[in-house]
Structure formats: structure tokens, C-alpha cells
Design a protein around this motif. Structure first.
Motif, PDB file in Angstrom:
ATOM      1  N   GLU A   1     -13.342  -2.195   9.929  1.00 58.47           N
ATOM      2  CA  GLU A   1     -13.239  -2.431   8.619  1.00 58.47           C
ATOM      3  C   GLU A   1     -12.054  -1.330   8.031  1.00 58.47           C
ATOM      4  O   GLU A   1     -11.917  -0.156   8.705  1.00 58.47           O
ATOM      5  CB  GLU A   1     -14.367  -2.345   7.757  1.00 58.47           C
ATOM      6  N   ARG A   2     -11.628  -1.785   6.945  1.00 51.25           N
ATOM      7  CA  ARG A   2     -10.389  -1.020   6.434  1.00 51.25           C
ATOM      8  C   ARG A   2     -10.462  -0.830   4.852  1.00 51.25           C
ATOM      9  O   ARG A   2     -11.011  -2.108   4.385  1.00 51.25           O
ATOM     10  CB  ARG A   2      -8.856  -1.365   6.820  1.00 51.25           C
TER      11      ARG A   2
ATOM     12  N   GLN B   1     -10.250   1.484  -5.820  1.00 52.24           N
ATOM     13  CA  GLN B   1     -11.218   1.527  -6.779  1.00 52.24           C
ATOM     14  C   GLN B   1     -12.559   2.049  -5.868  1.00 52.24           C
ATOM     15  O   GLN B   1     -13.281   2.793  -6.222  1.00 52.24           O
ATOM     16  CB  GLN B   1     -11.537   0.221  -7.304  1.00 52.24           C
ATOM     17  N   ILE B   2     -12.418   1.804  -4.621  1.00 48.72           N
ATOM     18  CA  ILE B   2     -13.532   2.118  -3.882  1.00 48.72           C
ATOM     19  C   ILE B   2     -13.382   3.731  -3.347  1.00 48.72           C
ATOM     20  O   ILE B   2     -14.412   4.264  -3.420  1.00 48.72           O
ATOM     21  CB  ILE B   2     -13.350   1.070  -2.570  1.00 48.72           C
ATOM     22  N   ALA B   3     -11.991   4.008  -3.218  1.00 51.77           N
ATOM     23  CA  ALA B   3     -11.730   5.287  -2.812  1.00 51.77           C
ATOM     24  C   ALA B   3     -12.228   6.184  -3.802  1.00 51.77           C
ATOM     25  O   ALA B   3     -12.755   7.350  -3.755  1.00 51.77           O
ATOM     26  CB  ALA B   3     -10.130   5.678  -2.477  1.00 51.77           C
TER      27      ALA B   3
ATOM     28  N   PRO C   1      -8.196   7.819   2.105  1.00 54.25           N
ATOM     29  CA  PRO C   1      -8.875   6.653   1.976  1.00 54.25           C
ATOM     30  C   PRO C   1      -9.273   6.098   3.437  1.00 54.25           C
ATOM     31  O   PRO C   1     -10.248   5.636   3.559  1.00 54.25           O
ATOM     32  CB  PRO C   1      -7.939   5.658   1.323  1.00 54.25           C
ATOM     33  N   ARG C   2      -8.618   6.543   4.436  1.00 49.83           N
ATOM     34  CA  ARG C   2      -9.032   6.052   6.003  1.00 49.83           C
ATOM     35  C   ARG C   2     -10.405   6.709   6.088  1.00 49.83           C
ATOM     36  O   ARG C   2     -11.058   6.017   7.120  1.00 49.83           O
ATOM     37  CB  ARG C   2      -7.884   6.565   6.729  1.00 49.83           C
ATOM     38  N   GLU C   3     -10.629   7.783   5.720  1.00 47.27           N
ATOM     39  CA  GLU C   3     -12.346   8.390   5.858  1.00 47.27           C
ATOM     40  C   GLU C   3     -13.351   7.417   5.220  1.00 47.27           C
ATOM     41  O   GLU C   3     -14.253   7.396   5.719  1.00 47.27           O
ATOM     42  CB  GLU C   3     -12.297   9.446   5.106  1.00 47.27           C
TER      43      GLU C   3
END
Length: 123
Positions: free
Chosen positions: A69-70, A87-89, A97-99
Motif C-alpha cells: 500500500e502507498r 488528508q490521511i497524512a 507520508p511514506r511512514e
């Protein structure tokens, strides 16, 4: 975009109407103007403050990260737009955000605001 007045969407297509489209995380950011010594004005986006992270279960839902997933794929899945990954970050305490998806099996929060597809809720 559901719930947006048609004339507001039309403004997004007019160059100079506003610097960022409504779907951008910078849409509501303040625009500053710097005047160079020769008098040229340079517009810039001032720092954007992150919203407070909430623990309210009525504002977010948990998502267990799967292998591969990304953030952009989650944006498309939950908001219908890969560009809405931000929005998720914003709903999770990460700097990069990759975390969000780096560790399969970890749990992140997905905000329920916006165009959340009803069929995507997972518990």
C-alpha cells in the motif's frame, strides 16, 4: 466533487482565480507577498498549520496497512482521488507520508470527512 457548488468548481479552471484548487491541502493557506529591492512582487504560500490530531472515533476510522500500500493508493481508495493522500497524512503523527504505509500490519487513522465511500469502511 460532491457537495461543492458548480460555480465553485468552475472557478478552479480560471487561471488566477485562486492559487490552489479546492482539493489542495494549500487551498486555505494564506498567501504572502514579498517585494524585492527592484519592486517586483513575489507571491508565496505561508506555512500551513496542521490540524490537531483527533482520537474521536466519529472523525476517523482505523486502517490496517497491507504490504504494497502507498499513501496515494489509500487516497484513491478512501476519497476517490490519489491526490487526497494528504488528508490521511494530516490525521496521523508522521513527518514523511511514506511512514504511513512503511510497516505492514501497522494501524493508521483515515479521516471520515469529505467524499468517503460508504462501502470502504473496515473495522
Amino acid at each position: 466533487m460532491a457537495g461543492t457548488e458548480p460555480y465553485e468548481n468552475a472557478l478552479d479552471a480560471i487561471p488566477g482565480a485562486h492559487p490552489y484548487p479546492r482539493s489542495s491541502r494549500y487551498h486555505d493557506a494564506e498567501i504572502g507577498v514579498h517585494r524585492q529591492p527592484d519592486g517586483t512582487e513575489v507571491r508565496y504560500t505561508k506555512s500551513r498549520l496542521l490540524p490537531p490530531i483527533t482520537d474521536d472515533p466519529e472523525e476517523t476510522q482505523p486502517h490496517t496497512v497491507s504490504t504494497g500500500e502507498r499513501p496515494d493508493l489509500l487516497g484513491r481508495r478512501y476519497f476517490g482521488d490519489p491526490g487526497q493522500w494528504w488528508q490521511i497524512a494530516d490525521a496521523n503523527p508522521v513527518l514523511d507520508p511514506r511512514e504511513l504505509t512503511a510497516e505492514p500490519g501497522s494501524e493508521i487513522e483515515i479521516p471520515l470527512a469529505g467524499n468517503f465511500p460508504q462501502g470502504e469502511r473496515r473495522v
